[in-house]
Design a protein around this motif. Structure first.
Motif, PDB file in Angstrom:
ATOM      1  N   LEU A 112       0.782  -1.224   0.000  1.00 35.20           N
ATOM      2  CA  LEU A 112       0.000   0.000   0.000  1.00 35.20           C
ATOM      3  C   LEU A 112       0.824   1.290   0.000  1.00 35.20           C
ATOM      4  O   LEU A 112       0.256   2.387  -0.015  1.00 35.20           O
ATOM      5  CB  LEU A 112      -0.951   0.005   1.197  1.00 35.20           C
ATOM      6  CG  LEU A 112      -0.322  -0.052   2.597  1.00 35.20           C
ATOM      7  CD1 LEU A 112      -0.059   1.318   3.162  1.00 35.20           C
ATOM      8  CD2 LEU A 112      -1.263  -0.798   3.511  1.00 35.20           C
ATOM      9  N   GLU A 113       2.123   1.199  -0.028  1.00 35.63           N
ATOM     10  CA  GLU A 113       3.018   2.348   0.099  1.00 35.63           C
ATOM     11  C   GLU A 113       2.632   3.526  -0.806  1.00 35.63           C
ATOM     12  O   GLU A 113       2.464   4.650  -0.345  1.00 35.63           O
ATOM     13  CB  GLU A 113       4.432   1.867  -0.212  1.00 35.63           C
ATOM     14  CG  GLU A 113       5.524   2.875  -0.103  1.00 35.63           C
ATOM     15  CD  GLU A 113       6.886   2.255  -0.395  1.00 35.63           C
ATOM     16  OE1 GLU A 113       7.829   3.042  -0.500  1.00 35.63           O
ATOM     17  OE2 GLU A 113       7.018   1.022  -0.517  1.00 35.63           O
ATOM     18  N   TYR A 114       2.507   3.298  -2.099  1.00 35.97           N
ATOM     19  CA  TYR A 114       2.265   4.393  -3.043  1.00 35.97           C
ATOM     20  C   TYR A 114       0.833   4.901  -2.968  1.00 35.97           C
ATOM     21  O   TYR A 114       0.586   6.107  -3.033  1.00 35.97           O
ATOM     22  CB  TYR A 114       2.619   3.955  -4.466  1.00 35.97           C
ATOM     23  CG  TYR A 114       2.685   5.129  -5.408  1.00 35.97           C
ATOM     24  CD1 TYR A 114       3.593   6.158  -5.199  1.00 35.97           C
ATOM     25  CD2 TYR A 114       1.843   5.211  -6.498  1.00 35.97           C
ATOM     26  CE1 TYR A 114       3.663   7.242  -6.053  1.00 35.97           C
ATOM     27  CE2 TYR A 114       1.910   6.294  -7.369  1.00 35.97           C
ATOM     28  CZ  TYR A 114       2.817   7.302  -7.132  1.00 35.97           C
ATOM     29  OH  TYR A 114       2.879   8.374  -7.980  1.00 35.97           O
ATOM     30  N   ALA A 115      -0.125   3.993  -2.799  1.00 31.85           N
ATOM     31  CA  ALA A 115      -1.522   4.412  -2.667  1.00 31.85           C
ATOM     32  C   ALA A 115      -1.690   5.291  -1.429  1.00 31.85           C
ATOM     33  O   ALA A 115      -2.426   6.283  -1.453  1.00 31.85           O
ATOM     34  CB  ALA A 115      -2.443   3.196  -2.597  1.00 31.85           C
ATOM     35  N   LEU A 116      -0.985   4.963  -0.350  1.00 29.51           N
ATOM     36  CA  LEU A 116      -1.035   5.778   0.862  1.00 29.51           C
ATOM     37  C   LEU A 116      -0.413   7.151   0.620  1.00 29.51           C
ATOM     38  O   LEU A 116      -0.952   8.169   1.066  1.00 29.51           O
ATOM     39  CB  LEU A 116      -0.327   5.070   2.012  1.00 29.51           C
ATOM     40  CG  LEU A 116      -0.291   5.821   3.341  1.00 29.51           C
ATOM     41  CD1 LEU A 116      -1.701   6.063   3.872  1.00 29.51           C
ATOM     42  CD2 LEU A 116       0.545   5.067   4.362  1.00 29.51           C
ATOM     43  N   ALA A 117       0.697   7.201  -0.108  1.00 26.16           N
ATOM     44  CA  ALA A 117       1.334   8.488  -0.416  1.00 26.16           C
ATOM     45  C   ALA A 117       0.389   9.375  -1.227  1.00 26.16           C
ATOM     46  O   ALA A 117       0.263  10.576  -0.955  1.00 26.16           O
ATOM     47  CB  ALA A 117       2.638   8.262  -1.161  1.00 26.16           C
ATOM     48  N   LEU A 118      -0.284   8.797  -2.227  1.00 24.71           N
ATOM     49  CA  LEU A 118      -1.229   9.580  -3.030  1.00 24.71           C
ATOM     50  C   LEU A 118      -2.425  10.022  -2.192  1.00 24.71           C
ATOM     51  O   LEU A 118      -2.907  11.151  -2.327  1.00 24.71           O
ATOM     52  CB  LEU A 118      -1.688   8.773  -4.239  1.00 24.71           C
ATOM     53  CG  LEU A 118      -0.632   8.535  -5.311  1.00 24.71           C
ATOM     54  CD1 LEU A 118      -1.157   7.589  -6.380  1.00 24.71           C
ATOM     55  CD2 LEU A 118      -0.158   9.837  -5.924  1.00 24.71           C
ATOM     56  N   LEU A 119      -2.898   9.152  -1.318  1.00 30.89           N
ATOM     57  CA  LEU A 119      -3.995   9.521  -0.427  1.00 30.89           C
ATOM     58  C   LEU A 119      -3.601  10.709   0.444  1.00 30.89           C
ATOM     59  O   LEU A 119      -4.372  11.661   0.592  1.00 30.89           O
ATOM     60  CB  LEU A 119      -4.388   8.325   0.445  1.00 30.89           C
ATOM     61  CG  LEU A 119      -5.571   8.540   1.376  1.00 30.89           C
ATOM     62  CD1 LEU A 119      -6.362   7.249   1.520  1.00 30.89           C
ATOM     63  CD2 LEU A 119      -5.157   9.019   2.741  1.00 30.89           C
ATOM     64  N   LEU A 120      -2.400  10.670   1.009  1.00 31.99           N
ATOM     65  CA  LEU A 120      -1.964  11.760   1.888  1.00 31.99           C
ATOM     66  C   LEU A 120      -1.746  13.059   1.122  1.00 31.99           C
ATOM     67  O   LEU A 120      -2.067  14.141   1.631  1.00 31.99           O
ATOM     68  CB  LEU A 120      -0.699  11.344   2.641  1.00 31.99           C
ATOM     69  CG  LEU A 120      -0.907  10.215   3.655  1.00 31.99           C
ATOM     70  CD1 LEU A 120       0.421   9.766   4.233  1.00 31.99           C
ATOM     71  CD2 LEU A 120      -1.874  10.632   4.750  1.00 31.99           C
TER      72      LEU A 120
END
Length: 146
Positions: A112-120
């Protein structure tokens, strides 16, 4: 000589440039992924195959593609940026919980690393808005804060 706390506060122009950079960093990959899901661009799955991959009805593929594509356009242009950011936040929550969470955090393992970065990034833009370097000033006054 002692420095004051105001020495660390960026000028409004610096904040707007920083917001533009965040908008580009968040918006471009989402435009790419949204195009791949919605239109099958760049060798992407298209809405039917995307929905099949997550074992969902076709309408989910269209909704995710529209959310990512239109949300990315809103973020990149600054027009209706908060609406676009909400679309991205919802899409990334879905990506995290429906696809990436079982794979952990590490992006190289499908995490989930990149999806979390985009969410933030989208959350930050929801809070801040687009800054001075956006096209929101072209909208009627009552729509500029959206």
């Amino acid at each position: 000589m002692a420095s004051s706390s105001s020495d660390n506060i960026p000028a409004p122009g610096q904040i707007s440039i920083a917001l533009l950079i965040v908008r580009i960093a968040c918006g471009l990959p989402l435009l790419y992924h949204g195009s791949a899901i919605l239109f099958g661009a760049f060798g992407g799955p298209g809405p039917h195959n995307f929905a099949a991959f997550i074992h969902a009805p076709d309408i989910v593929g269209y909704l995710v593609g529209i959310a990512q594509f239109c949300g990315a356009l809103g973020i990149l242009t600054g027009i209706l940026i908060r609406v676009g950011a909400v679309c991205i936040i919802i899409a990334m929550l879905g990506a995290i919980f429906l696809v990436h969470l079982p794979h952990g955090f590490d992006i190289s393992k499908g995490g989930l690393e990149y999806a979390l970065a985009l969410l933030l990034c989208a959350l930050a833009l929801l809070i801040s808005g687009g800054g001075a370097y956006s096209l929101s000033s072209a909208l009627p006054e009552r729509l500029r804060k959206l």
